[in-house]
Design an enzyme around this catalytic site. Structure first.
Site, PDB file in Angstrom:
ATOM      1  N   ARG A   1       0.885  -1.184   0.000  1.00  0.00           N
ATOM      2  CA  ARG A   1       0.000   0.000   0.000  1.00  0.00           C
ATOM      3  C   ARG A   1       0.911   1.219   0.000  1.00  0.00           C
ATOM      4  NH1 ARG A   1      -5.278   1.211   3.649  1.00  0.00           N
ATOM      5  NH2 ARG A   1      -6.033  -0.213   2.051  1.00  0.00           N
TER       6      ARG A   1
ATOM      7  N   HIS B   1      -7.512   0.696  -6.222  1.00  0.00           N
ATOM      8  CA  HIS B   1      -7.635  -0.187  -5.049  1.00  0.00           C
ATOM      9  C   HIS B   1      -8.190  -1.527  -5.542  1.00  0.00           C
ATOM     10  CE1 HIS B   1      -7.729  -1.456  -1.039  1.00  0.00           C
ATOM     11  NE2 HIS B   1      -8.644  -0.654  -0.508  1.00  0.00           N
TER      12      HIS B   1
ATOM     13  N   GLN C   1      -9.702  -4.321  -3.237  1.00  0.00           N
ATOM     14  CA  GLN C   1     -11.033  -3.982  -2.738  1.00  0.00           C
ATOM     15  C   GLN C   1     -12.098  -4.352  -3.762  1.00  0.00           C
ATOM     16  OE1 GLN C   1     -11.978  -2.429   0.386  1.00  0.00           O
ATOM     17  NE2 GLN C   1     -13.906  -3.243  -0.383  1.00  0.00           N
TER      18      GLN C   1
ATOM     19  N   ASP D   1     -17.512   6.326  -1.261  1.00  0.00           N
ATOM     20  CA  ASP D   1     -16.232   6.252  -0.547  1.00  0.00           C
ATOM     21  C   ASP D   1     -15.998   7.621   0.094  1.00  0.00           C
ATOM     22  OD1 ASP D   1     -13.673   5.447   0.306  1.00  0.00           O
ATOM     23  OD2 ASP D   1     -12.726   5.918  -1.616  1.00  0.00           O
TER      24      ASP D   1
ATOM     25  N   CYS E   1     -16.251   0.860   0.864  1.00  0.00           N
ATOM     26  CA  CYS E   1     -15.064   0.056   1.198  1.00  0.00           C
ATOM     27  C   CYS E   1     -14.650   0.203   2.656  1.00  0.00           C
ATOM     28  CB  CYS E   1     -13.912   0.413   0.272  1.00  0.00           C
ATOM     29  SG  CYS E   1     -13.299   2.096   0.471  1.00  0.00           S
TER      30      CYS E   1
ATOM     31  N   ARG F   1     -12.954  -9.221   1.616  1.00  0.00           N
ATOM     32  CA  ARG F   1     -11.531  -8.924   1.379  1.00  0.00           C
ATOM     33  C   ARG F   1     -10.686 -10.162   1.675  1.00  0.00           C
ATOM     34  NH1 ARG F   1      -9.684  -3.684   1.515  1.00  0.00           N
ATOM     35  NH2 ARG F   1      -7.771  -4.682   0.805  1.00  0.00           N
TER      36      ARG F   1
END
Ligand code: CP
Ligand code: NVA
Length: 315
Positions: free
Chosen positions: A101, A128, A131, A224, A264, A292
């Site tokens: 990340r 992402h 996700q 988000d 998310c 996930r």
């Protein structure tokens, strides 16, 4: 050449379906798949904060029989002057995969350029993709499939989630709509790539500014944070222009009656989504968070465990 997963379109439509199929099998038989036993080690590196990604990779690698090494990069030489390609090259001598990340997509691309093992994007400024695998598994579970369904994302159309919805949704054959305020639209190159993918999968891509028009009759409504990690001091007003895009009961009322809601997490309750929606009957957010774990286990099996060949026999 190792296969990397830096962007959602690094998996073809058939490969994405294969990973999601495997994830469903792994979810149904959570402790029955150990393709990383040995154990094989996986480095999971964080330049930014995380709760879900950090814990789900740690737990998932252990459940696959592997050895997770979860590291905050601030305590390493990573990015502190040492070439990122060199870091990728060195880590490849120790581990079977590198999960990262980080900030700019150029950083993960540099690690991948030096690595001889798969590099997996655990969130960058641009994308992402891990996700999105979880989101798509959730859509499959709740909507009976992905192809032909309409997914609307409202909020910051320029952020990593918006761009991943475009690429991964198009790969899954979905009709993807992204709506955000003027000045917060996805990168045009991502939109055109998503449209190119959609042309081959039967999906479609639309970029809008009207939240009501975007949400109308949608099967999935996603949002988000309005301020992503690293944007806290960018000097932009990240509240006022976004208020019409809040996922609340009124906006959700314009979607299909049985539409599901995705986020998310972490959520900023009362900003991009209301408590009433997040905790309401249409919310699939906590299944999404659980997924996930299952999808990342499947992805690791696909990329590390001798590729797709392992998938049918990953016990
Ligand atoms: N959704 C997600 O990536 O959460 P974390 O930032 O907690 O990992
Ligand atoms: N867009 C958000 C996602 C967090 C999981 C961010 O980058 O901070």
């Amino acid at each position: 050449m190792s296969r990397h997963f830096l962007r959602d379109d690094d998996l073809s439509p058939a490969e994405q379906a294969t990973v999601l199929d495997l994830a469903a099998r792994m979810k149904a038989d959570r402790f029955g798949h150990r393709p990383l036993s040995g154990p094989r080690s996986v480095a999971v590196l964080f330049d930014k904060q995380s709760l879900r990604t950090r814990i789900s990779f740690d737990v998932g690698i252990a459940e696959l029989g592997g050895h997770p090494l979860v590291v905050d990069t601030q305590v390493t030489h990573f990015g502190r002057g040492e070439s990122l390609a060199d870091a990728g090259r060195v880590l490849s001598r120790y581990v079977a995969a590198i999960v990262l990340r980080t900030h700019g997509d150029d950083r993960i691309a540099e690690v991948a350029a030096g690595a001889s093992v798969p590099v997996i994007n655990a969130l960058t400024d641009g994308f992402h993709p891990c996700q999105l695998l979880a989101d798509l598994l959730t859509v499959r579970e709740r909507c009976g499939g992905t192809a032909g369904r309409t997914l609307t994302y409202v909020g910051d159309g320029a952020n990593n989630m918006a761009q991943s919805y475009l690429l991964a949704g198009a790969t899954a054959g979905m009709h993807v709509r992204v709506a955000g305020p003027a000045g917060f639209a996805p990168d045009p190159s991502v939109v055109s790539r998503a449209a190119e993918i959609a042309a081959g999968t039967g999906g479609s891509v639309r970029i809008l500014t009207d939240p009501g028009q975007a949400v109308r009759d949608a099967d999935v409504v996603a949002t988000d944070a309005w301020t992503s990690m690293g944007q806290e001091d960018d000097g932009l007003d990240r509240i006022t222009p976004f208020l019409p895009y809040q996922v609340n009961k009124e906006l959700l009322g314009q979607a299909a009656p049985d539409a599901i809601v995705l986020h998310c997490l972490p959520a900023h309750r009362g900003e991009e989504i209301t408590d009433e929606v997040l905790d309401g009957p249409q919310s699939a957010v906590f299944d999404q968070a659980e997924n996930r774990l299952h999808t990342q286990k499947a992805l690791l099996t696909f990329l590390v465990g001798a590729g797709a060949a392992t998938i049918g026999e990953s016990r």
